[in-house]
Design an enzyme around this catalytic site. Structure first.
Site, PDB file in Angstrom:
ATOM      1  N   GLY A 298       7.455   0.936   0.929  1.00 41.99           N
ATOM      2  CA  GLY A 298       7.195   0.444  -0.416  1.00 41.99           C
ATOM      3  C   GLY A 298       8.187   0.942  -1.446  1.00 41.99           C
ATOM      4  O   GLY A 298       8.564   0.202  -2.364  1.00 41.99           O
ATOM      5  N   SER A 299       8.630   2.191  -1.314  1.00 45.14           N
ATOM      6  CA  SER A 299       9.581   2.735  -2.289  1.00 45.14           C
ATOM      7  C   SER A 299      10.911   1.996  -2.235  1.00 45.14           C
ATOM      8  O   SER A 299      11.469   1.603  -3.265  1.00 45.14           O
ATOM      9  CB  SER A 299       9.810   4.228  -2.026  1.00 45.14           C
ATOM     10  N   SER A 300      11.429   1.798  -1.029  1.00 41.19           N
ATOM     11  CA  SER A 300      12.735   1.144  -0.930  1.00 41.19           C
ATOM     12  C   SER A 300      12.656  -0.331  -1.300  1.00 41.19           C
ATOM     13  O   SER A 300      13.664  -0.925  -1.697  1.00 41.19           O
ATOM     14  CB  SER A 300      13.338   1.316   0.466  1.00 41.19           C
ATOM     15  N   ALA A 301      11.466  -0.935  -1.215  1.00 43.39           N
ATOM     16  CA  ALA A 301      11.324  -2.321  -1.673  1.00 43.39           C
ATOM     17  C   ALA A 301      11.569  -2.410  -3.178  1.00 43.39           C
ATOM     18  O   ALA A 301      12.221  -3.346  -3.663  1.00 43.39           O
ATOM     19  CB  ALA A 301       9.938  -2.854  -1.322  1.00 43.39           C
TER      20      ALA A 301
ATOM     21  N   LEU B  74       5.227   1.419   5.177  1.00 45.82           N
ATOM     22  CA  LEU B  74       5.698   0.042   5.060  1.00 45.82           C
ATOM     23  C   LEU B  74       6.905  -0.070   4.130  1.00 45.82           C
ATOM     24  O   LEU B  74       7.302  -1.158   3.747  1.00 45.82           O
ATOM     25  CB  LEU B  74       4.564  -0.863   4.561  1.00 45.82           C
TER      26      LEU B  74
ATOM     27  N   PRO C  49       0.830  -1.215   0.000  1.00 37.42           N
ATOM     28  CA  PRO C  49       0.000   0.000   0.000  1.00 37.42           C
ATOM     29  C   PRO C  49       0.860   1.258   0.000  1.00 37.42           C
ATOM     30  O   PRO C  49       1.859   1.345   0.715  1.00 37.42           O
ATOM     31  CB  PRO C  49      -0.808  -0.121   1.298  1.00 37.42           C
ATOM     32  N   ARG C  50       0.477   2.225  -0.813  1.00 36.24           N
ATOM     33  CA  ARG C  50       1.234   3.467  -0.917  1.00 36.24           C
ATOM     34  C   ARG C  50       1.076   4.308   0.342  1.00 36.24           C
ATOM     35  O   ARG C  50       0.017   4.341   0.958  1.00 36.24           O
ATOM     36  CB  ARG C  50       0.758   4.285  -2.126  1.00 36.24           C
ATOM     37  N   GLN C  51       2.148   4.976   0.727  1.00 34.95           N
ATOM     38  CA  GLN C  51       2.149   5.928   1.835  1.00 34.95           C
ATOM     39  C   GLN C  51       1.610   5.314   3.128  1.00 34.95           C
ATOM     40  O   GLN C  51       0.959   5.980   3.922  1.00 34.95           O
ATOM     41  CB  GLN C  51       1.336   7.173   1.452  1.00 34.95           C
TER      42      GLN C  51
ATOM     43  N   ASP D  29      14.964   0.492   7.220  1.00 30.52           N
ATOM     44  CA  ASP D  29      14.083  -0.160   6.255  1.00 30.52           C
ATOM     45  C   ASP D  29      14.885  -0.981   5.256  1.00 30.52           C
ATOM     46  O   ASP D  29      14.529  -2.112   4.912  1.00 30.52           O
ATOM     47  CB  ASP D  29      13.269   0.879   5.486  1.00 30.52           C
TER      48      ASP D  29
END
Length: 360
Positions: A127-130, A125, A120-122, A173
């Site tokens: 998500g960007s670095s994943a 969690l 899920p965005r923002q 993260d």
């Protein structure tokens, strides 16, 4: 996770969402953290050999065509202005520059990159670095240099790619996503100066009690939360500095609590972690919806704190199954999603794990 496609030079790599269990946000300030990767929420990047170097936009996250102006605005309201293409471009540059400066020769060949994600965005969690982590894993294998760039160094490369884009974050993260599983991290300045990175200790995921993820359908923007505290810390604000040191020590104590499976103590530490964050950042910075998620969990006696900077909460029910049912009911009534967390396994190869063990 490694998925090899049918063609010789086509591959897919996966990186998982992460939950900061204790210590965040002290990782930005030379502290400590305990974090883990979450199975079921991931980003995947595919790489295939190509005549030209291509970075392909995602059909949903990188939209540039819309049926109407209203649809464009709705898309921006829900997903913001940025997709994943900029992340792929940034890690390509950082990877190239690192190899150049480290004397690592790269074969002259091209590739096409594409990505997908269900994080899920923002939602706090990571998500960007994943996406960046999965892309780096592709590049390491495509160029055959995985053994030339140490596991401990890779989180810094991922963070540097995000810094290229103005993303404010710490190493926590990226360590959790590179290593997978459950990891205890020490980012003390002594280690950073001596080693160039922190000391990262993988732990047995079976040390964790059942944990629950709570998130809202319309989460906050996690990128806004660090702003004023960072400046106050740089300015020598005694309250921020002492509070951040205490947050870091919570991770140290939490590491010991996990080893002893003292979940009552773990619950206390989780609550204290959030309380200190709230005092430092203030309610306006944390956001009403984020605070409500924590308070809903606490209303049934569960321990709770942010998974990251806001948008999602991790909860522990020390009183067992009956308390879990109360938590589910309370979250449902408040309009929040609640799910039991499955921890992702280690992302490291046997060789990488053996190499880590030989250095500890």
């Amino acid at each position: 996770m490694v998925v090899v496609m049918e063609k010789e030079m086509e591959m897919e790599r996966r990186a998982y969402a992460r939950v900061g269990l204790l210590g965040n946000p002290s990782d930005v300030y030379g502290g400590r953290a305990v974090s883990f990767a979450v199975a079921g929420l991931w980003a995947t990047v595919r790489l295939r050999a190509s005549d030209d170097l291509l970075v392909q936009p995602h059909p949903r996250h990188d939209l540039v065509a819309f049926p109407s102006l209203h649809a464009l605005v709705e898309r921006l309201d829900g997903g913001g202005y940025y997709g994943g293409v900029r992340l792929l471009l940034a890690i390509c540059r950082v990877f190239h520059d690192h190899c150049k400066h480290s004397g690592i020769a790269l074969e002259d060949k091209n590739f096409a990159l594409s990505y997908d994600t269900n994080i899920p965005r923002q939602a706090g969690l990571s998500g960007s670095s994943a996406i960046v982590c999965a892309a780096l894993s592709c590049l390491l294998d495509f160029y055959g240099v995985r053994d030339r760039i140490g596991v401990e160094v890779r989180p810094s490369l991922i963070l540097n790619a995000e810094k290229e884009l103005g993303i404010v974050a710490g190493l926590q993260d990226r360590v959790a996503q590179v290593y997978g599983g459950l990891v205890y991290m020490d980012f003390s300045q002594e280690h950073m100066d001596k080693l160039g990175h922190g000391v990262y200790t993988p732990l047995d995921v079976d040390l964790l009690p059942p944990l629950y993820l709570i998130y809202a359908e319309n989460p906050s923007d996690s990128g806004k939360v660090h702003s004023s505290v960072r400046q106050r810390w740089l300015d020598g604000d005694e309250f921020v500095i002492s509070s951040m040191k205490e947050v870091a020590h919570l991770a140290y104590d939490g590491h010991n609590a996990l080893l002893q499976k003292n979940y009552a103590e773990l619950a206390r530490l989780m609550n204290r972690n959030f309380d200190l964050r709230r005092k430092m950042f203030g309610d306006d910075a944390l956001g009403e919806l984020n605070i409500k998620m924590v308070e809903v969990a606490r209303s049934v006696g569960a321990a709770s704190k942010f998974t990251g900077s806001g948008g999602a909460v991790v909860a522990l029910c020390p009183d067992g199954d009956a308390q879990v049912e109360l938590l589910k009911t309370a979250c449902q009534e408040a309009g929040f999603v609640v799910e039991q967390i499955e921890v992702a396994p280690s992302a490291l190869t046997k060789e990488e794990l053996a190499n880590l063990s030989s250095h500890q």
